[in-house]
Scaffold this motif. Structure first.
Motif, short mmCIF file in Angstrom:
data_model
loop_
_atom_site.label_atom_id
_atom_site.label_comp_id
_atom_site.label_asym_id
_atom_site.label_seq_id
_atom_site.Cartn_x
_atom_site.Cartn_y
_atom_site.Cartn_z
N TYR A 69 -16.50 -27.18 -8.70
CA TYR A 69 -16.87 -25.84 -9.29
C TYR A 69 -15.89 -24.74 -9.52
CZ TYR A 69 -18.15 -25.43 -4.27
OH TYR A 69 -18.10 -25.57 -2.88
N CYS A 70 -16.26 -23.48 -10.01
CA CYS A 70 -15.17 -22.77 -10.41
C CYS A 70 -14.83 -21.42 -9.19
CB CYS A 70 -15.18 -22.08 -11.59
SG CYS A 70 -16.33 -20.63 -11.94
N HIS A 71 -13.57 -20.92 -9.40
CA HIS A 71 -13.27 -19.90 -8.45
C HIS A 71 -12.46 -18.86 -9.02
CE1 HIS A 71 -10.05 -22.96 -7.33
NE2 HIS A 71 -9.37 -21.97 -7.68
N PRO A 72 -12.41 -17.63 -8.72
CA PRO A 72 -11.59 -16.57 -9.18
C PRO A 72 -9.95 -16.71 -8.70
CG PRO A 72 -12.73 -15.47 -7.32
CD PRO A 72 -13.40 -16.93 -7.63
N ALA A 73 -9.11 -17.66 -9.39
CA ALA A 73 -8.06 -17.84 -9.07
C ALA A 73 -6.84 -16.59 -9.26
CB ALA A 73 -7.26 -18.85 -9.77
N ILE A 74 -5.68 -16.57 -8.69
CA ILE A 74 -4.92 -15.54 -8.90
C ILE A 74 -4.73 -15.03 -10.37
CG2 ILE A 74 -2.42 -14.48 -8.46
CD1 ILE A 74 -4.18 -15.01 -6.00
N GLY A 75 -4.97 -13.98 -10.62
CA GLY A 75 -4.78 -13.13 -11.57
C GLY A 75 -6.25 -13.14 -12.72
N CYS A 76 -7.27 -13.60 -12.18
CA CYS A 76 -8.64 -13.63 -12.53
C CYS A 76 -9.16 -12.56 -12.83
CB CYS A 76 -9.35 -14.88 -12.18
SG CYS A 76 -10.92 -15.22 -13.08
N THR A 77 -9.64 -11.98 -13.87
CA THR A 77 -10.65 -10.82 -13.88
C THR A 77 -12.07 -11.00 -14.59
OG1 THR A 77 -9.74 -10.11 -16.12
CG2 THR A 77 -8.25 -9.71 -14.18
N ALA A 78 -12.79 -9.81 -14.67
CA ALA A 78 -13.99 -10.05 -15.05
C ALA A 78 -13.86 -10.51 -16.82
CB ALA A 78 -14.70 -8.76 -15.15
N LYS A 79 -12.68 -9.96 -17.41
CA LYS A 79 -12.50 -10.44 -18.63
C LYS A 79 -12.36 -11.84 -18.92
CE LYS A 79 -11.15 -9.38 -23.03
NZ LYS A 79 -12.22 -8.92 -24.01
N ASP A 80 -11.77 -12.44 -17.96
CA ASP A 80 -11.91 -13.97 -18.23
C ASP A 80 -13.06 -14.74 -18.18
OD1 ASP A 80 -8.96 -14.54 -18.35
OD2 ASP A 80 -9.01 -13.71 -16.31
N LEU A 81 -14.17 -14.10 -17.47
CA LEU A 81 -15.53 -14.62 -17.53
C LEU A 81 -16.18 -13.87 -18.65
CD1 LEU A 81 -16.13 -13.93 -13.60
CD2 LEU A 81 -16.12 -16.50 -14.57
N LYS A 82 -15.84 -13.19 -18.96
CA LYS A 82 -16.35 -12.64 -20.38
C LYS A 82 -16.02 -13.46 -21.38
CE LYS A 82 -17.36 -8.44 -23.43
NZ LYS A 82 -16.85 -7.29 -23.57
N ASN A 83 -14.63 -13.84 -21.45
CA ASN A 83 -14.01 -14.68 -22.35
C ASN A 83 -14.67 -16.06 -22.48
OD1 ASN A 83 -12.42 -12.79 -23.45
ND2 ASN A 83 -10.71 -13.31 -22.31
N MET A 84 -14.92 -16.51 -21.36
CA MET A 84 -15.70 -18.04 -20.97
C MET A 84 -17.11 -17.95 -21.53
SD MET A 84 -13.52 -19.92 -19.43
CE MET A 84 -14.63 -21.29 -19.16
N MET A 85 -17.62 -16.97 -21.84
CA MET A 85 -18.98 -16.83 -22.60
C MET A 85 -19.06 -16.58 -23.99
SD MET A 85 -20.88 -13.92 -20.74
CE MET A 85 -20.05 -13.62 -19.14
N GLU A 86 -18.06 -16.17 -24.43
CA GLU A 86 -17.85 -15.84 -25.68
C GLU A 86 -18.20 -16.95 -26.81
OE1 GLU A 86 -15.17 -12.80 -28.08
OE2 GLU A 86 -14.24 -14.65 -27.66
N PRO A 87 -19.19 -16.58 -27.91
CA PRO A 87 -19.56 -17.62 -28.83
C PRO A 87 -18.34 -17.85 -29.90
CG PRO A 87 -21.37 -16.12 -28.47
CD PRO A 87 -20.11 -15.66 -27.82
N LEU A 88 -18.42 -18.91 -30.70
CA LEU A 88 -17.25 -19.09 -31.60
C LEU A 88 -18.20 -19.06 -32.83
CD1 LEU A 88 -14.99 -21.77 -30.37
CD2 LEU A 88 -14.49 -19.46 -30.34
N PRO A 89 -17.58 -18.49 -34.05
CA PRO A 89 -16.33 -17.77 -34.18
C PRO A 89 -16.39 -16.52 -33.44
CG PRO A 89 -17.54 -17.72 -36.31
CD PRO A 89 -18.27 -18.48 -35.32
N SER A 90 -15.29 -15.84 -32.98
CA SER A 90 -15.28 -14.62 -32.10
C SER A 90 -16.04 -13.52 -32.86
CB SER A 90 -13.85 -14.61 -31.74
OG SER A 90 -13.12 -15.49 -30.84
N GLN A 91 -15.69 -13.36 -34.30
CA GLN A 91 -16.13 -12.37 -34.82
C GLN A 91 -17.31 -12.78 -35.79
OE1 GLN A 91 -15.15 -9.24 -34.60
NE2 GLN A 91 -13.89 -9.91 -33.02
N GLU A 92 -18.41 -12.51 -35.53
CA GLU A 92 -19.63 -13.04 -36.33
C GLU A 92 -19.42 -12.69 -37.88
OE1 GLU A 92 -23.44 -12.23 -35.29
OE2 GLU A 92 -23.33 -12.99 -33.15
N THR A 93 -19.93 -13.84 -38.57
CA THR A 93 -19.93 -13.67 -39.90
C THR A 93 -21.30 -13.68 -40.33
OG1 THR A 93 -19.82 -16.17 -40.44
CG2 THR A 93 -17.84 -15.11 -40.34
#
Length: 495
Positions: A425-449
């Protein structure tokens, strides 16, 4: 209910997150939902086995924070899977921060039994310093390099003052006990060392009220109950996915095409990817076409994913106290506070310093669960079972001073060499921030059409902002992505 369009939705992975997503969609009336599972079983990192007559959890073992706030607790309660003590209001109200007060037995590498009272100063110091890591929440800059750096330095500095009246041998023993607990803490984060854990990121995780509990009949019972409520033909097993073609890279009316290793190509309107982060790290370049956006790739690389293995050991009779719940092993020859070993191939067994005690079965089976993580766990997985058993035998005999103790059987988890997980399972490695977890859940495409939104969605424990590494986090993310689609289609038909 779903719209008349009834979109084609493919879910990759039949772990608990994928199952949760399918549940939500099917109950909302979506009729074209399909799960593709690479292996021959459901459950993913939930896997129950037996050693002798004792139920063992090869994968997920605990409900962390069994209370009304935890959807996993609610599901287990509704399926009548919980032990009686977990259902009491008192148990659900206790806030122990996933650190229940377990009755310990302590042993030293000189073969001596240590009293729990004599080890209390080390336990108190460890808990205090660990709790103090919360002060760095949301701090961008600190003078500490990691959780490990902070804890080791604080331990060395505070021990000198706290234990100044103790003799040198006692002070060293207490610091060695601190190392034991630091090694065990690595298992909680599935990391090689707490030096690899970001100090600010460490506080992103949120615990829930309730004393952690297990499911007496096994975690797979949860999966069985969930699967029984889905259409029997919804899952295709032994069907690995080789590539997700998205963003209209293939001809046809569907925005996504899922290419399977068996040559099947499945047209879909939406794909929910629930594979473990370890698999994403290794295969993202071939799994998606076009490639994932740069910011998402960076977060996949930044977020840590490590191995925590278990070695279950069965004995003819217990060598621990009847009320014992956890066993700590203290290596007296470690001069500095450390959570690593100097030579993994020669000394990997020194990383296994903690056993949790299984309740004796009705047939008298006596089983311990040994915890090991990091590179030492990865190395253990390369060894034949008989060699692991021999190492465990020598370890127990060394610490108990009893050369007659011989394990009957052992059973090891091997999550690092599992080709569908590459870790636990995952862990907050050095340099990891809340932004990284937010990016992980972001759907594609990044900008909805307007024409082709939500083509690829992501779920799984590594996509939750504060419940990562947990089963309840995985369930919530599966529901989250299903709800994202349900909301999208509801909005599209709303006046």
């Amino acid at each position: 209910m779903a719209t008349s369009a009834d979109p084609k939705i493919v879910i990759i992975g039949c772990g608990v997150s994928g199952i949760a997503a399918a549940h939500r969609l099917v109950k909302a009336g979506y009729g074209h939902v399909r799960i593709l599972e690479a292996t021959g079983r459901s459950g993913g990192r939930i896997k129950t086995a037996t050693l002798g007559s004792t139920i063992t959890e090869i994968g997920a073992a605990y409900i962390h924070g069994p209370s009304e706030e935890n959807p996993l607790f609610c599901l287990a309660r509704d399926y009548d899977l919980l032990p009686p003590e977990a259902l009491t209001p008192k148990n659900q109200a206790v806030d122990v921060d996933e650190d229940p007060p377990l009755v310990p037995n302590w042993f030293s590498s000189s073969g001596q039994r240590l009293s729990a009272e004599s080890m209390e100063p080390a336990e108190e110091l460890f808990r205090e310093i660990l709790d103090n890591t919360s002060q760095f929440q949301n701090r961008k800059n600190t003078s500490w390099k990691s959780v490990g750096h902070f804890m080791r330095t604080k331990a060395q500095n505070q021990a000198a003052g706290r234990w100044k009246d103790e003799d040198e041998t006692t002070r060293q023993l207490l610091l060695s006990a601190f190392s034991t607990m630091l090694k065990f803490e690595c298992c909680g984060s599935a990391t090689h060392s707490m030096d690899d854990i970001d100090l600010a990121g460490f506080s992103m995780y949120k615990s829930l009220r309730g004393v952690d509990c297990m499911l007496p009949r096994g975690f797979e019972r949860l999966i069985e109950n969930l699967m029984s409520e889905l259409p029997s033909d919804l899952v295709t097993y032994n069907c690995p996915v080789s590539c997700v073609h998205w963003s209209n890279t293939e001809c046809g009316s569907s925005p996504v095409t899922v290419e399977c290793e068996n040559g099947e190509r499945i047209a879909a309107d939406h794909v929910i990817v629930t594979v473990p982060l370890g698999y994403l790290k290794k295969h993202h370049s071939s799994l998606f076409y076009p490639p994932l956006p740069a910011h998402k790739l960076k977060s996949i690389e930044t977020l840590g994913f490590g191995t925590c293995d278990k070695i279950f050991v069965e004995f003819e009779s217990p060598w621990w106290d009847a009320d014992c719940e956890i066993i700590y092993l203290v290596w007296e020859d470690e001069e500095t506070v450390s959570d690593q070993v100097s030579d993994v191939s020669e000394s990997w067994i020194r990383k296994l310093v903690t056993f949790t005690v299984h309740k004796p079965s009705e047939t008298g089976s006596h089983v311990l669960c040994g915890w090991i993580c990091g590179h030492e766990a990865e190395y253990m997985e390369t060894l034949p079972e008989e060699e692991v058993r021999e190492s465990i035998t020598n370890l127990v005999r060394t610490f108990t001073g009893n050369d007659t103790i011989t394990p009957k059987r052992i059973l090891c988890s091997r999550w690092f060499t599992d080709p569908w997980t590459y870790g636990s399972y995952c862990h907050p490695a050095i340099g990891c921030t809340a932004k990284d977890l937010k990016n992980m859940m972001e759907p594609l495409p990044s900008q909805e059409t307007l024409s082709q939104p939500l083509q690829v969605l992501f779920a799984g424990e590594a996509t939750h902002s504060c419940f990562y590494s947990t089963v309840h986090g995985a369930i919530i993310t599966g529901w989250r992505e299903a709800d994202r689609l349900i909301t999208h289609y509801w909005a599209s038909v709303s006046p």
